[in-house]
Design a protein around this motif. Structure first.
Motif, short mmCIF file in Angstrom:
data_model
loop_
_atom_site.label_atom_id
_atom_site.label_comp_id
_atom_site.label_asym_id
_atom_site.label_seq_id
_atom_site.Cartn_x
_atom_site.Cartn_y
_atom_site.Cartn_z
N ASP A 193 -0.05 3.60 0.80
CA ASP A 193 -0.35 2.18 0.66
C ASP A 193 -0.62 1.53 2.01
N LEU A 194 0.06 2.02 3.05
CA LEU A 194 -0.19 1.49 4.39
C LEU A 194 -1.56 1.91 4.88
N ALA A 195 -1.91 3.17 4.68
CA ALA A 195 -3.19 3.70 5.16
C ALA A 195 -4.38 3.06 4.46
N ASP A 196 -4.23 2.75 3.16
CA ASP A 196 -5.39 2.18 2.45
C ASP A 196 -5.45 0.66 2.53
N GLY A 197 -4.48 0.04 3.22
CA GLY A 197 -4.52 -1.40 3.42
C GLY A 197 -3.81 -2.21 2.37
N THR A 198 -3.17 -1.55 1.39
CA THR A 198 -2.39 -2.28 0.39
C THR A 198 -1.26 -3.03 1.08
N LEU A 199 -0.68 -2.39 2.09
CA LEU A 199 0.32 -3.02 2.95
C LEU A 199 -0.37 -3.48 4.23
N ASP A 200 0.02 -4.63 4.72
CA ASP A 200 -0.58 -5.14 5.96
C ASP A 200 0.02 -4.51 7.20
N PHE A 201 1.30 -4.14 7.13
CA PHE A 201 1.95 -3.48 8.26
C PHE A 201 3.25 -2.85 7.81
#
Length: 322
Positions: A193-201
């Motif tokens: 989710d972090l790598a695909d941008g679902t999470l901002d950081f």
């Protein structure tokens, strides 16, 4: 010879026997398999570190050392299992300082007391965490990320452990922005989710953060404490302009309360020897870490200082035990 005298002699003999037996156990330690409990999943940064130390402990003692992963609840499951184990030195806990110092501020019904239920046998290492974003994120610096978060509705960040929670709360408080927390059982679960941008950081332990950056999936914007050998150009949070940001986490070997001083001393010495090896220093440098040494008493005081830091973090971030 009086009966009183005979009973006295018998009592003295029993006491001497018990002392001798206890000394014999300590001198003979270890003489069988050791289990090292890890509260995080196989393949996690914590697991990679634990398996290195387990292999070295096995080499130094000549005994089999088994790593047993008990992931979940930010390490509480493993800690509770260690608390309930025999205090004979054959069940050890590979524990982060954040869980032991911060647990009381995160959980209303913490199943252990860090000081009463455990003994810190040996410190192992300091490890840096990194503020990471997707490699596709428009944010190329902490300043750019902060501006993005302040302007975005519904910003999201991931957490999977106590360290990540605290590191984020300090960042949010100092830079005064809001974002929604998304909790994951393990860091590995969050990385997609972090790598695909679902999470901002997300604040990710240096072990996994470096690997993910090298794979081209993440971008590291800053580290929580010191520079990472594998990414010397990544600034610290302070250097990146985040006020007086300071947050470190260290790992230790803990035993259940009641473990004999001789066994604790033996463990402290063998891990100090391991940390003095050039191989260990090189290994840790490659995974954003550095060796840590000290006596059990010194580490108790260090942990107490961490509790005070956590108290301030909880107050600043308005963290309420759940």
């Amino acid at each position: 010879m009086s009966n009183v005298f005979l009973r006295l002699c018998a009592a003295v003999s029993i006491c001497v026997g018990l002392v001798a037996a206890s000394a014999g156990v300590a001198q003979d330690y270890p003489n069988r398999r050791i289990t090292l409990l890890v509260g995080f999943a196989a393949g996690s940064g914590a697991d990679i570190l634990a398996r290195y130390y387990a292999a070295k402990l096995a080499s130094e003692t000549g005994q089999v050392v088994v790593v047993e992963n008990k992931p979940g609840a930010n390490g509480l499951i493993a800690a509770q299992a260690a608390k309930q184990a025999k205090s004979d030195g054959y069940t050890l806990l590979f524990s982060p300082s954040a869980g032991m110092a911060g647990g009381r501020f995160l959980y209303a019904n913490l199943p252990y007391d860090a000081e009463k239920d455990f003994i810190i046998a040996a410190p192992l290492l300091d490890v840096a965490f990194a503020l990471a974003v997707s490699a596709k994120s428009p944010a190329k610096s902490v300043a750019e990320l902060t501006a993005l978060l302040k302007s975005k509705t519904g910003a999201r960040y991931g957490t999977s452990n106590s360290t990540g929670i605290a590191a984020t709360e300090v960042y949010k408080a100092l830079m005064q922005f809001e974002a929604q927390q998304v909790q994951y059982k393990t860091t590995a679960d969050a990385l997609g989710d972090l790598a695909d941008g679902t999470l901002d950081f997300m604040f990710v332990d240096g072990v996994l953060a470096l690997a993910q950056q090298k794979a081209g999936r993440l971008r590291l914007l800053a580290t929580t404490s010191a520079h990472i050998d594998g990414a010397p150009d990544v600034p610290t949070m302070r250097e990146a302009g985040v006020g007086n940001y300071s947050f470190t986490v260290w790992w230790m070997i803990m035993t259940p309360a009641g473990t004999s001083n001789d066994i604790v001393t033996s463990l402290n010495k063998v891990f100090a020897k391991i940390n003095g090896m050039e191989e260990t220093k090189t290994f840790l440098g490659n995974v954003a870490s550095q060796p840590l040494t000290g006596t059990p008493a010194e580490m108790v005081e260090k942990l107490r200082q961490d509790v005070a830091v956590w108290a301030q973090i909880a107050k600043t971030g308005n963290i309420q035990p759940q």
